[in-house]
Design a protein around this motif. Sequence first.
Motif, PDB file in Angstrom:
ATOM      1  N   THR A   1       0.878  -1.101  -0.052  1.00  0.00           N
ATOM      2  CA  THR A   1      -0.049  -0.052  -0.064  1.00  0.00           C
ATOM      3  C   THR A   1       0.916   1.269  -0.029  1.00  0.00           C
ATOM      4  N   CYS A   2       0.457   2.466  -0.555  1.00  0.00           N
ATOM      5  CA  CYS A   2       0.801   3.856  -0.414  1.00  0.00           C
ATOM      6  C   CYS A   2      -0.193   4.476   0.582  1.00  0.00           C
ATOM      7  N   ARG A   3       0.391   5.305   1.034  1.00  0.00           N
ATOM      8  CA  ARG A   3      -0.231   6.411   1.977  1.00  0.00           C
ATOM      9  C   ARG A   3       0.112   7.805   1.610  1.00  0.00           C
ATOM     10  N   ILE A   4      -1.185   8.453   1.595  1.00  0.00           N
ATOM     11  CA  ILE A   4      -1.289   9.920   1.349  1.00  0.00           C
ATOM     12  C   ILE A   4      -0.493  10.566   2.285  1.00  0.00           C
ATOM     13  N   LEU A   5       0.186  11.502   2.150  1.00  0.00           N
ATOM     14  CA  LEU A   5       1.191  12.325   3.111  1.00  0.00           C
ATOM     15  C   LEU A   5       0.643  13.986   2.971  1.00  0.00           C
ATOM     16  N   GLN A   6       0.356  14.359   4.090  1.00  0.00           N
ATOM     17  CA  GLN A   6      -0.212  15.790   3.946  1.00  0.00           C
ATOM     18  C   GLN A   6       0.716  16.792   3.428  1.00  0.00           C
ATOM     19  N   SER A   7       1.963  16.496   4.065  1.00  0.00           N
ATOM     20  CA  SER A   7       3.242  17.285   3.713  1.00  0.00           C
ATOM     21  C   SER A   7       3.402  17.233   1.890  1.00  0.00           C
ATOM     22  N   TYR A   8       3.118  16.091   1.420  1.00  0.00           N
ATOM     23  CA  TYR A   8       3.363  16.016  -0.081  1.00  0.00           C
ATOM     24  C   TYR A   8       2.292  17.060  -0.727  1.00  0.00           C
ATOM     25  N   LEU A   9       1.021  16.614  -0.157  1.00  0.00           N
ATOM     26  CA  LEU A   9      -0.170  17.307  -0.692  1.00  0.00           C
ATOM     27  C   LEU A   9       0.182  18.938  -0.870  1.00  0.00           C
ATOM     28  N   ASP A  10       0.353  19.473   0.377  1.00  0.00           N
ATOM     29  CA  ASP A  10       0.852  20.726   0.579  1.00  0.00           C
ATOM     30  C   ASP A  10       1.844  21.299  -0.245  1.00  0.00           C
ATOM     31  N   GLU A  11       3.018  20.573  -0.257  1.00  0.00           N
ATOM     32  CA  GLU A  11       4.002  20.993  -1.327  1.00  0.00           C
ATOM     33  C   GLU A  11       3.634  20.979  -2.751  1.00  0.00           C
ATOM     34  N   ASN A  12       2.577  20.379  -3.239  1.00  0.00           N
ATOM     35  CA  ASN A  12       2.220  20.369  -4.839  1.00  0.00           C
ATOM     36  C   ASN A  12       0.947  21.144  -4.836  1.00  0.00           C
ATOM     37  N   PHE A  13       0.598  21.821  -3.566  1.00  0.00           N
ATOM     38  CA  PHE A  13      -0.625  22.531  -3.707  1.00  0.00           C
ATOM     39  C   PHE A  13      -1.851  21.695  -4.252  1.00  0.00           C
ATOM     40  N   LEU A  14      -1.822  20.480  -3.553  1.00  0.00           N
ATOM     41  CA  LEU A  14      -3.130  19.565  -3.696  1.00  0.00           C
ATOM     42  C   LEU A  14      -4.027  19.388  -2.759  1.00  0.00           C
ATOM     43  N   GLU A  15      -5.197  18.889  -2.877  1.00  0.00           N
ATOM     44  CA  GLU A  15      -6.146  18.449  -2.089  1.00  0.00           C
ATOM     45  C   GLU A  15      -6.767  17.153  -2.579  1.00  0.00           C
ATOM     46  N   LEU A  16      -7.152  15.991  -1.782  1.00  0.00           N
ATOM     47  CA  LEU A  16      -7.639  14.799  -2.246  1.00  0.00           C
ATOM     48  C   LEU A  16      -9.125  15.125  -2.753  1.00  0.00           C
ATOM     49  N   ASP A  17      -9.427  14.433  -4.088  1.00  0.00           N
ATOM     50  CA  ASP A  17     -10.691  14.377  -4.352  1.00  0.00           C
ATOM     51  C   ASP A  17     -11.782  13.799  -3.526  1.00  0.00           C
ATOM     52  N   GLU A  18     -12.837  14.544  -3.415  1.00  0.00           N
ATOM     53  CA  GLU A  18     -13.967  14.272  -2.602  1.00  0.00           C
ATOM     54  C   GLU A  18     -14.474  12.598  -2.827  1.00  0.00           C
ATOM     55  N   SER A  19     -14.173  12.163  -4.007  1.00  0.00           N
ATOM     56  CA  SER A  19     -14.771  10.614  -4.287  1.00  0.00           C
ATOM     57  C   SER A  19     -14.096   9.622  -3.386  1.00  0.00           C
ATOM     58  N   HIS A  20     -12.896  10.118  -2.806  1.00  0.00           N
ATOM     59  CA  HIS A  20     -12.013   9.082  -2.000  1.00  0.00           C
ATOM     60  C   HIS A  20     -12.141   9.074  -0.672  1.00  0.00           C
ATOM     61  N   ASP A  21     -13.236  10.022   0.028  1.00  0.00           N
ATOM     62  CA  ASP A  21     -13.710  10.083   1.314  1.00  0.00           C
ATOM     63  C   ASP A  21     -12.728  10.174   2.018  1.00  0.00           C
ATOM     64  N   ASN A  22     -11.573  10.790   2.070  1.00  0.00           N
ATOM     65  CA  ASN A  22     -10.738  11.084   3.038  1.00  0.00           C
ATOM     66  C   ASN A  22      -9.780   9.792   3.001  1.00  0.00           C
ATOM     67  N   GLU A  23      -9.895   8.476   2.440  1.00  0.00           N
ATOM     68  CA  GLU A  23      -9.081   7.406   2.438  1.00  0.00           C
ATOM     69  C   GLU A  23      -7.363   7.878   2.395  1.00  0.00           C
ATOM     70  N   VAL A  24      -6.714   7.451   3.378  1.00  0.00           N
ATOM     71  CA  VAL A  24      -5.298   7.667   3.397  1.00  0.00           C
ATOM     72  C   VAL A  24      -4.300   6.524   2.395  1.00  0.00           C
ATOM     73  N   PHE A  25      -4.950   5.255   2.691  1.00  0.00           N
ATOM     74  CA  PHE A  25      -4.185   4.054   2.010  1.00  0.00           C
ATOM     75  C   PHE A  25      -4.624   3.697   0.793  1.00  0.00           C
ATOM     76  N   TYR A  26      -3.836   3.316  -0.341  1.00  0.00           N
ATOM     77  CA  TYR A  26      -4.403   2.843  -1.680  1.00  0.00           C
ATOM     78  C   TYR A  26      -3.348   1.690  -1.948  1.00  0.00           C
ATOM     79  N   GLU A  27      -3.672   0.627  -2.601  1.00  0.00           N
ATOM     80  CA  GLU A  27      -2.883  -0.539  -3.125  1.00  0.00           C
ATOM     81  C   GLU A  27      -2.330  -0.349  -4.309  1.00  0.00           C
ATOM     82  N   GLU A  28      -1.349  -1.258  -4.497  1.00  0.00           N
ATOM     83  CA  GLU A  28      -0.503  -1.069  -5.672  1.00  0.00           C
ATOM     84  C   GLU A  28      -1.451  -1.206  -6.994  1.00  0.00           C
ATOM     85  N   GLY A  29      -1.020  -0.206  -7.735  1.00  0.00           N
ATOM     86  CA  GLY A  29      -1.772  -0.157  -9.054  1.00  0.00           C
ATOM     87  C   GLY A  29      -2.828   0.731  -8.825  1.00  0.00           C
TER      88      GLY A  29
END
Length: 587
Positions: free
Chosen positions: A515-543
């Motif tokens: 799994t990969c984990r969403i990191l808030q610091s990386y979101l801030d560095e790239n001026f990003l927010e997570l799309d609402e469709s993911h419902d704030n999930e922080v873990f995602y599997e390979e692929g």
Amino acid sequence: MFLTVLLSLFTSALICRAAPTLENERCGKPGEKEGATLQGNWNAETYSPGTVATFTCVNGYIREGPIRMACIEGSWLDISRGQCKNIVCYKETVINGIVQYTKETYRDGETVTLTCNEGYQIEHNPEEPRTCTAHGWSPPLKCVSKKCIQPNLPNGYIRDPYRFPISPEAYYNYIYYYCDPGFLSPDRKYYGTTTCTKTGWNPEPKCYKKCAVPTSDSMYAIISYTTRSRIYIEGDKLRFQCYKDHMTSNGQISGEIECLPDGKFFGEKCSKIGQACGEPPVVQFGDITEIKQNSYRSGSSVTYKCANYYKLEGKEFITCRDGEWEKEPVCRGSCVLQQTVMALNNIYYDKSTEIENGLTIQFECMEGMVSENDLRATCGNTQINYPKCSAGRSCPPPKISNAILSPEKQDGYESGSSVDIKCEDIFVLSGHINVKCENGQWDELPQCLKPCTIIPNSLERNHIELLPSESAPDILEHGTELNVKCKANFKRPGSVIASCYDGVMKYPKCFSGGTCRILQSYLDENFLELDESHDNEVFYEEGETVSFKCKTGYRNRNGLTGTCTKSNRQPAEYILTYPYCEEESAV
């Protein structure tokens, strides 16, 4: 399995309730639960099988789910696993305000003090402290922009139909006002303009008394006029030069006079050296203590005294100096509040009926009334301008789904009245338990948050299942958390908890691979927010592909998705790629 057996035993106990009860099947008094107390009367020594005990939470605790036990085969067993949790409030950051915190966490009933920055005011009941409750801080910790109420304008009036209060951010955030005859605005006109700002009206709307301009011959001096129009208002000053063989009472040959609120210029005047004075000046509501003469030698003095209920302002005695009397004192009277006038204006003042001259007081509106103008008024020599309140607009019954109102009125609620809000069973209140109607508008209304049900397909889709020891009720109240576990051959970093939020169950997801984990610091560095469709999930599997969106004020050129991939390093790492957003001005 545990829940099935438990319910089966409970049902059997209820079915068999009519049969003779063995003594060893009866139960003693139910045991204690942290933060909870039994509902009803429990004074008996033993209780028959099938008896159900219901618990409620004591002060300082909040209930999460129903709490019930049943007497089954001589023992009290949980038939619902709710619990009472400590009510805790945490420190919050307030935009445009400061909270005086003394510790990290607060318990039910504890208070803090909120102060707003200049240009902002506390929203909802600013005079009340902010209290920790089961639903968070109440009233909320929030500062909002100040609005400008209708200004109190002595010696002037507002003619146009403005809708007060006015916001500094409004497109039309200024007003015109008009002065009574004999008064002028700071621009020396019969009208003025003022703008609503975060610090109030600017410039302050005011009507000044216009002063009659003295002539050179009346002053025995040459006057230096500062304007061609020779229009002067209170506070304006003029310089003068005495005629030959004349001087002021303090021995000067030049000086300055000032326009006062009574519409007259005051200051040293020029007079011929050694000249006598006529009768002393007349003081309204006062007189001299000596026998009045027709003429007074230069250097002689008289003493003044005010009538009863009047107070002397200025020098008690004045002296004749070279033909001119010094400035006489003034006798000021206090204001006596008239109950009939206050009743007609729907206002009251409960501290005193006699107001000292020059004192500003704050009236209050009667219950259910709202102010039409500034409730402050100043006593000016026995006169006071009473503010006015009128009946505010009533409010329709508040529309809150699944709520019970007390009192419940079908025809609406008067301005100034309030209503208590309670949610129907299994719904949870979010917000204030009491709201007030103010001139047709309710305070911020609370919500009754909906319960949830567990959907087996959702468990399957997220590769999770209930713990064998976890009894899942048919209905879960908002805020209830349920411990679950990953199915065999699946895993998830951290805790695995499902939760109910306003009728929607939020399920954690378990994965079969890395799994990969969403990191808030990386979101801030790239001026990003997570799309609402993911419902704030922080873990995602390979692929798996992750969708993002740019923060406000930024945009992206090449797409807003990233993919969780496995690196070639040993040991293997899983890396999520992040798109980059640029400022809109740079694109």
